[in-house]
Structures are given as structure tokens and as C-alpha cells.
Design a protein around this motif. Structure first.
Motif, PDB file in Angstrom:
ATOM      1  N   LEU A   1     -12.497  52.451  58.080  1.00 44.26           N
ATOM      2  CA  LEU A   1     -12.876  51.141  58.608  1.00 44.26           C
ATOM      3  C   LEU A   1     -11.650  50.369  59.078  1.00 44.26           C
ATOM      4  CD1 LEU A   1     -15.705  49.975  56.196  1.00 44.26           C
ATOM      5  CD2 LEU A   1     -15.873  50.964  58.486  1.00 44.26           C
ATOM      6  N   GLY A   2     -10.605  50.435  58.271  1.00 46.17           N
ATOM      7  CA  GLY A   2      -9.366  49.745  58.648  1.00 46.17           C
ATOM      8  C   GLY A   2      -8.817  50.291  59.949  1.00 46.17           C
ATOM      9  N   ALA A   3      -8.812  51.630  60.066  1.00 45.00           N
ATOM     10  CA  ALA A   3      -8.297  52.264  61.280  1.00 45.00           C
ATOM     11  C   ALA A   3      -9.145  51.868  62.479  1.00 45.00           C
ATOM     12  CB  ALA A   3      -8.277  53.776  61.114  1.00 45.00           C
ATOM     13  N   ALA A   4     -10.461  51.811  62.264  1.00 47.47           N
ATOM     14  CA  ALA A   4     -11.348  51.438  63.368  1.00 47.47           C
ATOM     15  C   ALA A   4     -11.042  50.022  63.845  1.00 47.47           C
ATOM     16  CB  ALA A   4     -12.803  51.538  62.921  1.00 47.47           C
ATOM     17  N   TRP A   5     -10.788  49.143  62.907  1.00 47.62           N
ATOM     18  CA  TRP A   5     -10.480  47.746  63.259  1.00 47.62           C
ATOM     19  C   TRP A   5      -9.192  47.669  64.060  1.00 47.62           C
ATOM     20  CZ3 TRP A   5     -12.092  43.447  64.636  1.00 47.62           C
ATOM     21  CH2 TRP A   5     -11.381  42.257  64.476  1.00 47.62           C
ATOM     22  N   ILE A   6      -8.165  48.417  63.611  1.00 47.78           N
ATOM     23  CA  ILE A   6      -6.886  48.440  64.337  1.00 47.78           C
ATOM     24  C   ILE A   6      -7.104  48.970  65.754  1.00 47.78           C
ATOM     25  CG2 ILE A   6      -4.659  49.629  64.481  1.00 47.78           C
ATOM     26  CD1 ILE A   6      -4.478  49.468  61.477  1.00 47.78           C
ATOM     27  N   SER A   7      -7.837  50.074  65.853  1.00 47.57           N
ATOM     28  CA  SER A   7      -8.068  50.683  67.169  1.00 47.57           C
ATOM     29  C   SER A   7      -8.781  49.716  68.101  1.00 47.57           C
ATOM     30  CB  SER A   7      -8.910  51.951  67.027  1.00 47.57           C
ATOM     31  OG  SER A   7      -8.089  53.032  66.716  1.00 47.57           O
ATOM     32  N   LEU A   8      -9.765  49.022  67.556  1.00 48.83           N
ATOM     33  CA  LEU A   8     -10.542  48.095  68.369  1.00 48.83           C
ATOM     34  C   LEU A   8      -9.653  46.968  68.895  1.00 48.83           C
ATOM     35  CD1 LEU A   8     -13.521  48.318  68.930  1.00 48.83           C
ATOM     36  CD2 LEU A   8     -13.917  46.511  67.260  1.00 48.83           C
ATOM     37  N   ARG A   9      -8.811  46.437  68.013  1.00 45.94           N
ATOM     38  CA  ARG A   9      -7.911  45.347  68.435  1.00 45.94           C
ATOM     39  C   ARG A   9      -6.984  45.831  69.534  1.00 45.94           C
ATOM     40  NH1 ARG A   9      -5.592  44.280  62.950  1.00 45.94           N
ATOM     41  NH2 ARG A   9      -3.662  43.967  64.088  1.00 45.94           N
ATOM     42  N   ILE A  10      -6.405  47.018  69.308  1.00 42.48           N
ATOM     43  CA  ILE A  10      -5.489  47.558  70.319  1.00 42.48           C
ATOM     44  C   ILE A  10      -6.218  47.769  71.635  1.00 42.48           C
ATOM     45  CG2 ILE A  10      -4.112  49.583  70.949  1.00 42.48           C
ATOM     46  CD1 ILE A  10      -3.408  49.882  68.016  1.00 42.48           C
ATOM     47  N   ALA A  11      -7.432  48.310  71.567  1.00 45.89           N
ATOM     48  CA  ALA A  11      -8.161  48.641  72.793  1.00 45.89           C
ATOM     49  C   ALA A  11      -8.506  47.385  73.587  1.00 45.89           C
ATOM     50  CB  ALA A  11      -9.432  49.422  72.458  1.00 45.89           C
ATOM     51  N   VAL A  12      -8.913  46.320  72.905  1.00 42.75           N
ATOM     52  CA  VAL A  12      -9.278  45.095  73.624  1.00 42.75           C
ATOM     53  C   VAL A  12      -8.047  44.495  74.295  1.00 42.75           C
ATOM     54  CG1 VAL A  12     -10.062  42.723  73.344  1.00 42.75           C
ATOM     55  CG2 VAL A  12     -11.310  44.580  72.253  1.00 42.75           C
ATOM     56  N   THR A  13      -6.942  44.394  73.541  1.00 38.67           N
ATOM     57  CA  THR A  13      -5.719  43.843  74.133  1.00 38.67           C
ATOM     58  C   THR A  13      -5.264  44.701  75.309  1.00 38.67           C
ATOM     59  OG1 THR A  13      -5.144  43.422  71.840  1.00 38.67           O
ATOM     60  CG2 THR A  13      -3.504  42.845  73.500  1.00 38.67           C
TER      61      THR A  13
ATOM     62  N   PRO B   1       4.046  53.235  59.868  1.00 42.94           N
ATOM     63  CA  PRO B   1       3.385  53.634  58.630  1.00 42.94           C
ATOM     64  C   PRO B   1       2.036  52.939  58.404  1.00 42.94           C
ATOM     65  CG  PRO B   1       5.453  52.445  58.202  1.00 42.94           C
ATOM     66  CD  PRO B   1       5.387  52.684  59.665  1.00 42.94           C
ATOM     67  N   ALA B   2       1.918  51.672  58.771  1.00 43.09           N
ATOM     68  CA  ALA B   2       0.696  50.947  58.420  1.00 43.09           C
ATOM     69  C   ALA B   2      -0.230  50.774  59.604  1.00 43.09           C
ATOM     70  CB  ALA B   2       1.060  49.578  57.851  1.00 43.09           C
TER      71      ALA B   2
END
Ligand SMILES: Nc1ncnc2c1ncn2[C@@H]1O[C@H](COP(=O)(O)OP(=O)(O)O)[C@@H](O)[C@H]1O
Ligand SMILES: [Mg+2]
Lengths: 318, 388, 279
Positions: C60-72, C219-220
């Protein structure tokens, strides 16, 4: 004739406006230009630089090319050892050839599967055509990794295909598809098939059906008409589709990693391993430079020549 | 601030031309083009054009494809800057004035309707740029819709209209701002023949009702004849002749104009005699000299051309009783065109000429048909002599 | 057209091709509802893997990071790519145009491993020289993604701008609109569908990228593909099947919705038009 008109205020205002417009244009060019220079071109200069450095343990894991000695001399050390290794160690050459072979083979298979599909879609009535096109495009919008993963479950030694074949008694030993070049072929064709179909469809759809009718009218049998009329005219689509499959396939890392065997070395995988497993940044850089010179540069040159030829061709047509 | 907009006093006052057979009165010059040149790289698209366009007139720029018509129009609209020369609108030099500040509007060949706006919004666009208040804007848009008979289509998008309707939206949009001059680039070229002919009359009507000066580019000679008060014929970046259509047809000043503006039979010959009241020309293509009933002040012995419109040639089976202006030949073809027929006659010299006869003129005794020997003749007032 | 249905070869080719494209995905979806852990053995219908997915903090955390990166990424790349396309199509010749066009097309043919390595070397050097970016993470991934997505957007927008009838903009200017206004009131609305397509393309490319992100992540900042990849390497897992199913369904719904909206828009305007014809 007339005395030259004095430079009017209005004229000066217009001049100022033109200057403003020009500087606006310059800004529109400068922002993406600067971005690409900094984040795309400069990195390649660094790759080139580090390919001449030597590996060392530390952070960063390579030596400096430029050092100041005690006498304040500037010393530039270029290490060609990385490139020598490319030549001496057969592993790299084999990986290059493997990449070309596997990418080329997969492209051919994709063409053989994709051409009839594109042709069928282009000839389909309007309604079904939209649906079929949608079905071709849809996989592209779903995750690439997931699509490769779908085949992992199917092709593995204890995967679905083997289980089915074993239980039907067709084979008595599991087939080793995943873990061989065939796994990689299947993965590449599966992942990039839409890229083959779409440009083929685009050229075939534009093809005037009356050309074929004319060929038939002049006594050409359907199969012959296909070979002498349709196929030559769809060559731009064939070339575009093959490039779209071949180019990403050559540098592919994920597919050989997940569907290939331990010995299916493709050049992208070699680079990855040098970097992540051996942590040898200079060698990874040297692999990248050789790849750029031997693969990317020829491809870009080819595309450049193609695109220069294309307008001439389209102009010739009414 | 000194007023720079007033025309300089040392410039000659220009008078509008008289228009024969027309009740229209033209005003002072509204567009003045002075030796304008436009180059694209090495290529000269417009090559020293001088032209005055007068208030209230309907001017057609006529010429073949690629002769520079569009380029000239685009310079008036402000999309191209002249390489040299001056262009004045209402006496003001337009150098450096951008399109959005010029008191002219353009109707584009492709119509250039905004695809994401309704008909109404398209027409209101220019008014909105001027900051016209909402109520006045709505009123003007309604007027324009009525003018082009598109009231029922106000809420449609351009892609939901037929070609003819789009053409009318484009016209209404360009007219909405009441420009000083309306520039139309081949406004009818995308319409089919029937609609085109009807729309030609509509355009003339609208021009007369609004009183706006129209400059229409066309490559169609009949279209120019139907609509224009004056026609300017262009060739290779030049204006070859500018005249009322009738004058252009009757008195072309060059071979090019004679041939471009309607059908013509052209005889090449040598000027034998040039008196104030007549001219005699000897042509190898004719058995007798050509006699023209007016002088041309040319050099005797020079090569000249006599242009004869097909309807000025008469056919007879008996030799005409005159020492000049006739030839003998054989009818090779007859083209029936409804109200008229055109006879193609091969003269003894081998030259083919065309003679157009109104069909009501052919009475019962008319017997001329294919392969008949005939005599072609014309009066001394018919030919026009051109020297180039 | 009737012969189309009767052409056995073409129909077979289509059937085989689509089976090849879709059977693996269907099986994946089917086995995400498998109660057992083994892929080859059907152990009854169950949705328990979806439940476990919801409690997998790492995914879930990874999905959230990916989503943020993708939108930006998609937003920046759309702006930069459109600017680049404008420069290429509209501004004629300028100094460095050849270099610029080369830099715009190179990312399309560049193997991801090279782009990833090169970007990493840049970020390392920049940090040493400038102290920025500090370490690697979401920022560096986003920058690397914007860079290659810009090239894709530029291709889409160049095609659109070249197709666009310039006289529409000239007409607006002729009617009194200034260049900047023309751009926002005419050009942008006309090219809007291409802008949306470019944005979606960048979003998908960014969300899908494994290789470049692996090079430039810290790392994070493991993205979703990175987490999925490392778990696939360990073998087939039903949880990933469930995730894959969700992603496939999401993409299908999104694409179908876009398509449906377009069709509806079309129908609505034709109905309006027919209404006007009727009276
Ligand atoms: N922007 C341009 N760049 C280069 N050549 C042009 C340009 N615009 C027009 N031309 C050339 O100028 C000539 C005249 O064009 P145009 O005015 O469009 O002709 P017309 O409208 O009479 O057909 C043509 O040969 C055309 O190729
Ligand atoms: Mg033109």
C-alpha cells in the motif's frame, strides 16, 4: 517621393510588443531545452566519463579521472581497462549477439502474428472494428510487469501449462519454457504485440480498397494481389511496427530476468547485474557506452533517414 | 500628441474610377498598396504590386494558382509583412501593425471556424475581443444570423453543419465586427457548382446591403465577372490589369488577359499601317489583312496580336463582300451548349478558330454542319489589338 | 464486407491473437480467487488474498508513492512536452534545433537500463557538487520520469499541432485576440484531447516503470513495480494475483469510462443537432 515618416509612438509600441513576443518564444524553447540538457544529455557525458574510471571500494565506487598531485599538477587518468574487458571477456559479446538474436526473432514472430490481425481489423466493418481496436490497445494501459508476471505462472516448471499437459498425458516431463529463450520470446511478443498491430493497422486502414479491386479487375488472384499490392504499400507500417518492437526488446531487462534462464544473457541484464550485483559502476558505464554506439546510434540514424524519406513519399501521393 | 494618422498633405488626391453600367458610387481609397514586394527566401511571391481599393467597392483578385493572391490578401490582413513597399489602410501605414489591431477582417479559405464553439459563439468571438457589452453583442449576433439565414443553427457546433452552412457562419463571423474591409480568400471554392452560383449572388447582395468593401480572391473568371465591380488580374506576383469586368472583357491590355478572361481567337501579325482612325495588320494565318477601326499608336512593322471573341465571328456559306476581316475554312466540330453553339472552324492556313452563335439566331434555313466550307468574318470594331 | 466473416484465415488469426493476448490475464484473474496458495491447484473460491492485500502495508505504501510520482510526472511532463512540441512545430528555426529534436527523440529509443544508469550518475555527481538532491528518493525518481515522459508527450503533441489548421488561430487573431489569448482560448481547447492523452500516457508510463526507478530510488522510496518485482522474483504469489486483478480492472474501467464519455458527448451533440433539424 514621400518624406520618410517620423518614427511614430505607435511604431515604437509595436516594436516593443514584437520584442516581448520574441522573448516569450525564447522562454518556451529554453525551459524544455534546459531541462533536457541537464537531465538527459549531461548524464550521458557522465556515463562516458565514468566508463574511463576505475572501480574502487567506497562512495562513490569509482576513481576520479582528474586529480591534483602534490605539485599542483593536473593529472588525468583514463582507464581503458573497462573497454578491454568488453573485448576480452566473451560474455559481453555473447550477450550482445543474444540480444540482437532474441529481439530480432521476437520481432519476426510478432510480425507474423500481428499482420493478419491488423489486416483483419482494417477490413472489419466499422462497429466491430472499434471494439477490436479497443481490445488491442487495452493491454497497453495495464501494467507491463503484471503482463509478464501472468506468463510466469503459466510457463514455470510447475506452472499451469505444464500441469495441463502432464495431466493430459501429452508429455511426461515438465517443459522448460520459462528458463529458456522461448520464454523470453513469448514474453517479448506478448508485451509488444500491440505496438506491432497499431502502425500496421494505421497503414492498412488507409489503403484504398479500390487498388485491390483494380488488381482483381486486371486479373490478379487474391493471394498475388496481396503480395504485389497490399504488402508493398504497407511497408511503412511494417517498418514502424518492427522498430517499435525491436528497439525496446533489445535493451529489455525485465523479461529475460523473469522468463529467461540463468544463462539467457541479454545486454540489458548484463548491465543491470554489473551495476546491482557487482556494484561495478565503471564497467556498467562502459557497457552502456558500447550499447549506445552499437545499438542506439544506428537505430537513431535509421529513423532519421526514414523520417526524411517519408515526407517525400507522402507528397508523391495525391 | 501630433496626429500621425492624418494622410500626408503632399499626397495626390485619388479619385475613384467610374464604374460603367453601375449605379454604385465609390468613396475615397480605403486600402492603398504601393509597390509592395513579398519574398519567401529567394522566391518572390508578390512582385511590386500597386493597387488602390476604394470604399464600398467589390474587388476581385483573379489569377491562376500560385500567382500570389493569397499572399497579397494576407499582407492586408497583417499575417505577412511586405518585404518592401507600403500598405496603408484608411491612410495609416500598416507596417508592424498586428492583425488584431487592423480594421479589416478575413474570411478564410478553410473557413477556420473554431471547432469547440457553437455558431453563436463563433460569431460573437470578435465582438467579445472588443469588449462589446453582452446585450449589444447578442443583438449583433442575432442580426448576423438573420443576414446569413442561420437563426435555427445558432447552437450547433461547426462539425454539425453542411459545407454551405459553414461558409455562411464564416462570413457572418467576419462581418460581425463591421470591418472597414472584408477580405475573402476563395470563399466559394469548397462549394458545389449550383450552390456556388447562388452564393455568388448572395455575396453581392450582402455587400450592397452592408456597404462594406469586399476584396475577394478567386481563380474563377466567371465568378469574378458575376460579382465584381472591378477585377484585378494577377500573374506571377503582378497585377496585369485592373478594370471593370466589362472593360476587361472588351479591352484586354495583353494577350494574357485576353486569354485568361474568357474565350478568345488570337491572330499574330505585323502592324502594316497605323493611322489615328484605323489600323491594318497582316497575318500569315489569314488570307486578307485585319482592319481595325481605331488607332493604337504602335510602331509600324512591329509584331502585334488581334484578339477576337468567339461571339464576334459570324459564319456564312457565301464569301463576305469586304476586302478584309474574313477567312475561309471547314467546320470541324460543333459544341452544343444550350443557348449557344460553338463552331470550330479550321482555316485554310491550318489555324483553328471558334465562333459562338446564339441558338435563337439559327433560323430554319441554317444549314451549316460538319465538314462544310464556310466563311468566317467580323466587323472593324470587333478586334482588340495588343502588343504583348 | 460480408466476405470478412467468411474469410476463415483472418478470423482464425484474430481469434488466436486475442486468445494469446487475453487468456493469460483471465487465468491470472481467475487464480486470484483461488483459496489455496499453489497456482496449479484449484482450492475453491475465496477472496482472502484481497483481504491480505489490504493489510499489506508495504504494498500500500509503495502504491501511494507510485501514485504521487505518477501524478506529478504526468503534470510536469505534459507542460514541458507541450512547450517542446510548440518549439519544434511553431517557432521555425532556432539555434540548437537539431540537438533539441535529437534530445526529444532519443529517450524513445534509449534502453531503460542506460537511462536509469545515466540519471543515477547525474544525481550522484550533483549531490557531490551542489549538495542537491539530498540522497535519492521520490524527487530523483520524479525528475527521471519527467525527463523521459516529456519526450513521449512531445511526440503526441507534435502530431496534434501539425494536424491543427493554423488558420483557426489566425482567424482568432484577425478578430482581435492577442497571441497569448489565442493560445489559451483557441489553441488549448482545440488540442485538449491530445493533452489529456499525453497526460494519461505519462501517468501510465511513470506508474509502470521499474528499471529507471530501481536505479534512482533510495532506501525509503520503493515504488509499486519495485515491490511487485522483488516479490515475483521469489515466485508466484496469490496476493500479487489479487493486486494484478485490481490493476487490470482499474485500467479497463478507466479506459472504458473515457471511451464512454466521448461516445456520450458525440450522441448528445448529434441529438441537439437533430432537434434543430426537426423544427
Ligand atoms: N509561407 C510561405 N513560404 C514560402 N513560400 C510561400 C509561402 N506562402 C506562399 N508561398 C509561395 O508563394 C506563391 C504564391 O502563393 P499564394 O499567394 O498562396 O498563391 P495563390 O493564393 O494565388 O494560389 C506560391 O508559389 C507559394 O508556394
Ligand atoms: Mg490561395
Amino acid at each position: 517621393m514621400n518624406a520618410p515618416a517620423p518614427v511614430s509612438l505607435r511604431h515604437r509600441v509595436n516594436q516593443a510588443r514584437l520584442r516581448l513576443q520574441a522573448s516569450g518564444q525564447r522562454l518556451v524553447i529554453a525551459v524544455p531545452f534546459g531541462w533536457l540538457l541537464l537531465f538527459f544529455l549531461l548524464p550521458f557525458a557522465l556515463v562516458l566519463k565514468i566508463s574511463f574510471a576505475e572501480f574502487r571500494i567506497g562512495i562513490p565506487p569509482f576513481t576520479d579521472l582528474v586529480t591534483f598531485t602534490d605539485q599542483a599538477y593536473l593529472r588525468v587518468t583514463l582507464a581503458f581497462s573497462n573497454y578491454l574487458r568488453m573485448v576480452e571477456d566473451r560474455q559481453y559479446l555473447v550477450a550482445y549477439l543474444n540480444s540482437l538474436r532474441i529481439a530480432g526473432g521476437s520481432t519476426l514472430i510478432a510480425l507474423l502474428i500481428g499482420y493478419p490481425m491488423a489486416y483483419a481489423i482494417a477490413r472489419a466493418p466499422k462497429g466491430p472494428r472499434a471494439v477490436l481496436l479497443f481490445l488491442v490497445v487495452l493491454p497497453f494501459w495495464t501494467s507491463f510487469l503484471i503482463r509478464v508476471y501472468a506468463w510466469v505462472g503459466l510457463l514455470k516448471g510447475n506452472g499451469l501449462i505444464n500441469a495441463a499437459l502432464l495431466s493430459l498425458g501429452i508429455i511426461d516431463q515438465p517443459l522448460l519454457i520459462a528458463g529458456s529463450d522461448w520464454g523470453v520470446h513469448i514474453g517479448i511478443v506478448y508485451s509488444y504485440l500491440p505496438f506491432m498491430i497499431l502502425p500496421l493497422y494505421a497503414t492498412l486502414e488507409k489503403l484504398d480498397p479500390s487498388l485491390l479491386e483494380a488488381a482483381h479487375d486486371l486479373g490478379c488472384r487474391p493471394w498475388k494481389a496481396f503480395l504485389t499490392v497490399t504488402l508493398p504499400l504497407s511497408m511503412p507500417g511494417v517498418i514502424a511496427g518492427c522498430m517499435l518492437v525491436f528497439i525496446p526488446a533489445v535493451g529489455e531487462f525485465v523479461i529475460p530476468e523473469l522468463l529467461g534462464g540463468a544463462d539467457t544473457f541479454m545486454i540489458g541484464r548484463v548491465l543491470w547485474n554489473e551495476f546491482f550485483l557487482n556494484r561495478d559502476w565503471p564497467v556498467a558505464s562502459a557497457v552502456a557506452v558500447v550499447m549506445l554506439v552499437l545499438l542506439v546510434a544506428p537505430i537513431m540514424l535509421f529513423q532519421h533517414l526514414q523520417s526524411r524519406e517519408a515526407p517525400a513519399k507522402t507528397e508523391a501521393r495525391p | 500628441m501630433p496626429d500621425q494618422t492624418k494622410p500626408a498633405t503632399d499626397r495626390p488626391v485619388k479619385h475613384p474610377p467610374d464604374l460603367p453600367g453601375c449605379t454604385k458610387k465609390l468613396g475615397p481609397p480605403i486600402v492603398e498598396i504601393e509597390s509592395v514586394v513579398k519574398k519567401f527566401g529567394d522566391f518572390t511571391a508578390v512582385d511590386g504590386v500597386s493597387l488602390d481599393i476604394f470604399e464600398g467597392e467589390f474587388l476581385c483578385l483573379l489569377g491562376g494558382s500560385g500567382c500570389g493572391k493569397t499572399t497579397l490578401l494576407r499582407m492586408m490582413a497583417g499575417f505577412e509583412q511586405p518585404t518592401s513597399g507600403r500598405l496603408l489602410i484608411d491612410g495609416k501605414d500598416m507596417a508592424g501593425v498586428p492583425p488584431y489591431e487592423r480594421p479589416v477582417n478575413m474570411m478564410f479559405q478553410s473557413y477556420a471556424l473554431f471547432p469547440h464553439m457553437t455558431v453563436e459563439q463563433n460569431i460573437a468571438f470578435g465582438l467579445r475581443q472588443d469588449g462589446m457589452p453582452r446585450a449589444a453583442r447578442a443583438k449583433r449576433v442575432a442580426e448576423m444570423l438573420a443576414l446569413v439565414e442561420l437563426e435555427r443553427f445558432a447552437l450547433r457546433k461547426p462539425h454539425q453543419l453542411s459545407g454551405g452552412q459553414r461558409q455562411r457562419v464564416a462570413l457572418a463571423r467576419a462581418l460581425a465586427k463591421h470591418p472597414r474591409v472584408l477580405l475573402l480568400d476563395e470563399p466559394l471554392s469548397a462549394l458545389d457548382k449550383k450552390l456556388r452560383e447562388r452564393t455568388q449572388l448572395d455575396l453581392v447582395n450582402i455587400q450592397e446591403r452592408t456597404g462594406i468593401t469586399f476584396v475577394v480572391v478567386t481563380h474563377d473568371q466567371e465568378e469574378a465577372m458575376t460579382m465584381a465591380d472591378r477585377v484585378a488580374i494577377m500573374d506571377q506576383g503582378w497585377i496585369v490589369q485592373i478594370d471593370a469586368p466589362q472593360a476587361m472583357y472588351e479591352y484586354p491590355n495583353t494577350r494574357f488577359v485576353a486569354e485568361f478572361f474568357g474565350d478568345v481567337n488570337m491572330f499574330e501579325g505585323v502592324l502594316e499601317e497605323d493611322e489615328p482612325d484605323h489600323v491594318r495588320i497582316r497575318s500569315d494565318e489569314l488570307p486578307v489583312p485585319i482592319f481595325v477601326g481605331h488607332g493604337i499608336s504602335g510602331r509600324e512593322g512591329a509584331t502585334v496580336w488581334a484578339a477576337l471573341r468567339p461571339e464576334k465571328l459570324t459564319l456564312s456559306s457565301e464569301p463576305p463582300n469586304q476586302p478584309h476581316n474574313w477567312a475561309e475554312g471547314v467546320v470541324k466540330d460543333i459544341v452544343y451548349l444550350g443557348s449557344t453553339s460553338t463552331y470550330i472552324v479550321e482555316l485554310t492556313s491550318g489555324k483553328r478558330v471558334r465562333s459562338t452563335i446564339a441558338n435563337h439566331a439559327r433560323d430554319v434555313e441554317w444549314t451549316i454542319t460538319w465538314e462544310d466550307r464556310v466563311f468566317v468574318s467580323w466587323t472593324a470594331r470587333s478586334p482588340v489589338v495588343v502588343t504583348s | 464486407m460480408t466476405s470478412w466473416r467468411r474469410n476463415g484465415f483472418l478470423i482464425t488469426a484474430l481469434g488466436f491473437g486475442f486468445a494469446f493476448l487475453y487468456v493469460p490475464i483471465f487465468l491470472l484473474i481467475l487464480y486470484s480467487f483461488n483459496g489455496g496458495r499453489l497456482v496449479t491447484v484449484w482450492a475453491g473460491f475465496s477472496t482472502k488474498w484481497y483481504g491480505e492485500l489490504l493489510h499489506n502495508e508495504q504494498l500500500l505504501g509503495a502504491a501511494w508513492i507510485s501514485l504521487r510520482i505518477a501524478v506529478t510526472t504526468a503534470s510536469f511532463a505534459t507542460v514541458l512536452g507541450t512547450m517542446a512540441a510548440l518549439a519544434m512545430v511553431r517557432f521555425g528555426r532556432f539555434g540548437g534545433r537539431t540537438l533539441f529534436s535529437g534530445m526529444l527523440s532519443a529517450p524513445l529509443v534509449m534502453p531503460e537500463v542506460i537511462t536509469g544508469l545515466a540519471s543515477l550518475l547525474l544525481f550522484v555527481s550533483m549531490e557531490r557538487l551542489l549538495g542537491w538532491p539530498e540522497g535519492r528518493g521520490v524527487t530523483t525518481i520524479t525528475i527521471a520520469h519527467i525527463t523521459f515522459c516529456t519526450a513521449y508527450v512531445a511526440v503526441v503533441m507534435q502530431a496534434r499541432l501539425q494536424d491543427m489548421d493554423r488558420s483557426i488561430e489566425e482567424a482568432a487573431m484577425d478578430l482581435g485576440a492577442r497571441p497569448l489569448k489565442v493560445f489559451f482560448v483557441i489553441t488549448i481547447p482545440v488540442i485538449a484531447p491530445a493533452l489529456v492523452a499525453g497526460w494519461l500516457l505519462s501517468f501510465t508510463l511513470s506508474l509502470d516503470d521499474l528499471v529507471i526507478a530501481s536505479f534512482v530510488s533510495g532506501p525509503a522510496s520503493s515504488t509499486l513495480p519495485m515491490v511487485v518485482f522483488s516479490s515475483i522474483r521469489l515466485g508466484v504469489s496469490p496476493e500479487i494475483n489479487a493486486l494484478a486483478t485490481l490493476l487490470v480492472v482499474l485500467a479497463t474501467v478507466a479506459i472504458a469510462a473515457v471511451g464512454w464519455l466521448q461516445v456520450r458527448q458525440e450522441r448528445l451533440s448529434t441529438r441537439l443537432a437533430q432537434g434543430a433539424d426537426a423544427d
